[in-house]
Scaffold this motif. Structure first.
Motif, PDB file in Angstrom:
ATOM      1  N   ASP A  29       0.794  -1.155   0.196  1.00 26.97           N
ATOM      2  CA  ASP A  29       0.067   0.206   0.084  1.00 26.97           C
ATOM      3  C   ASP A  29       0.864   1.299  -0.149  1.00 26.97           C
ATOM      4  N   LEU A  30       2.000   1.301   0.675  1.00 26.28           N
ATOM      5  CA  LEU A  30       2.860   2.355   0.588  1.00 26.28           C
ATOM      6  C   LEU A  30       3.505   2.586  -0.762  1.00 26.28           C
ATOM      7  N   LYS A  31       3.737   1.284  -1.616  1.00 31.69           N
ATOM      8  CA  LYS A  31       4.278   1.548  -2.695  1.00 31.69           C
ATOM      9  C   LYS A  31       3.288   2.191  -3.645  1.00 31.69           C
ATOM     10  N   ALA A  32       2.057   1.566  -3.481  1.00 30.33           N
ATOM     11  CA  ALA A  32       0.874   2.146  -4.168  1.00 30.33           C
ATOM     12  C   ALA A  32       0.693   3.772  -3.954  1.00 30.33           C
ATOM     13  N   PHE A  33       0.792   4.191  -2.719  1.00 30.84           N
ATOM     14  CA  PHE A  33       0.664   5.518  -2.409  1.00 30.84           C
ATOM     15  C   PHE A  33       1.592   6.306  -3.111  1.00 30.84           C
ATOM     16  N   LEU A  34       2.924   5.871  -3.154  1.00 26.97           N
ATOM     17  CA  LEU A  34       4.273   6.591  -3.736  1.00 26.97           C
ATOM     18  C   LEU A  34       4.055   6.680  -5.157  1.00 26.97           C
ATOM     19  N   LYS A  35       3.356   5.768  -5.714  1.00 30.56           N
ATOM     20  CA  LYS A  35       3.317   5.830  -7.304  1.00 30.56           C
ATOM     21  C   LYS A  35       2.070   7.007  -7.497  1.00 30.56           C
ATOM     22  N   ARG A  36       0.953   6.651  -6.525  1.00 32.33           N
ATOM     23  CA  ARG A  36      -0.151   7.673  -6.897  1.00 32.33           C
ATOM     24  C   ARG A  36       0.319   9.067  -6.655  1.00 32.33           C
ATOM     25  N   ARG A  37       1.250   9.436  -5.468  1.00 30.75           N
ATOM     26  CA  ARG A  37       1.594  10.716  -5.217  1.00 30.75           C
ATOM     27  C   ARG A  37       3.063  10.792  -5.186  1.00 30.75           C
ATOM     28  N   PRO A  38       3.885  10.586  -6.194  1.00 25.42           N
ATOM     29  CA  PRO A  38       4.988  10.881  -6.221  1.00 25.42           C
ATOM     30  C   PRO A  38       5.538  12.334  -6.406  1.00 25.42           C
TER      31      PRO A  38
END
Ligand SMILES: C[S@@+](CC[C@H](N)C(=O)[O-])C[C@H]1O[C@@H](n2cnc3c(N)ncnc32)[C@H](O)[C@@H]1O
Length: 201
Positions: A29-38
């Motif tokens: 979920d952190l990976k997805a967050f960082l992809k979503r909000r890089p």
């Protein structure tokens, strides 16, 4: 015997590699967050432990700061993050370190809140709200299990407790089940994102 509010309690666990909470990498979920909000911005990882996520934040463009009061955790995090990020990892107490107010756009939580005895939850809420910019985000993994005091850490939240705890400081904007939890947290972890509101207590 030392208490979870003392760095010794955690330090000895890192020294003897008794760290069942350590994910050993960057959770999905952190990976997805960082992809979503890089995007650029300042991120804080309090109680970072081995800090597997530090480099992921940096790679996504964040100016990341991580902090832990156990010297062995800080040493491990510096070793894992490498020399370029070593000075972003601070030895210190989250509640006392002299960060200026409203320093961060994002605070990332993983197994730090549940390492604190429940009496410290209002202080955690107030401190995170103090350190976040208005509209900044408290994101991460929240552990739900109504743990008797003698059985923790980890000290889980009772269902509904986080809603009450954070209600006047944060708006919950995301609340998802977690699919890659470690056995210690399986079925009882939520990925949550909260936006800091204007409320001042
Ligand atoms: C259960 S571990 C979690 C470490 C890391 N977040 C992870 O997911 O692997 C809790 C961490 O919080 C740190 N800690 C507890 N109270 C703290 C405080 N007041 N200030 C800074 N670090 C603290 C401990 O030293 C320990 O490394």
């Amino acid at each position: 015997m030392s208490h979870p509010s003392q760095s010794d309690f955690w330090n000895t666990r890192y020294q003897s590699s008794a760290t069942p909470w350590d994910f050993g990498g960057v959770p999905a979920d952190l990976k997805a967050f960082l992809k979503r909000r890089p995007k650029g911005g300042r991120a804080l990882i309090p109680g970072c432990g081995a800090g597997h996520e530090i480099k992921a934040f940096a790679d996504a463009g964040y100016d990341v700061t991580a902090l832990d009061f156990a010297p062995a955790a800080v040493a491990r995090a510096r070793e894992l993050a490498g020399p370029a990020l070593a000075d972003k990892i601070i030895g210190g107490d989250f509640f006392k370190h002299d960060f200026p107010a409203e320093s961060f756009d994002v605070i990332y939580e993983r197994t730090f809140l549940c390492s604190l005895t429940p009496d410290l939850r209002p202080a955690y809420r107030d401190r995170t709200a103090q350190l976040l910019k208005r509209n900044g985000s408290l994101i991460g993994y929240f552990f739900y299990k109504n743990t008797p005091l003698e059985d923790g850490p980890p000290y889980g939240l009772a269902w509904g407790e986080a809603d009450e705890l954070f209600a006047h400081h944060y708006l919950l904007t995301k609340d998802d089940p977690v699919n890659d939890s470690l056995p210690l947290f399986a079925g009882r972890e939520r990925w949550q994102e909260r936006r800091r509101t204007a409320f001042k207590g």
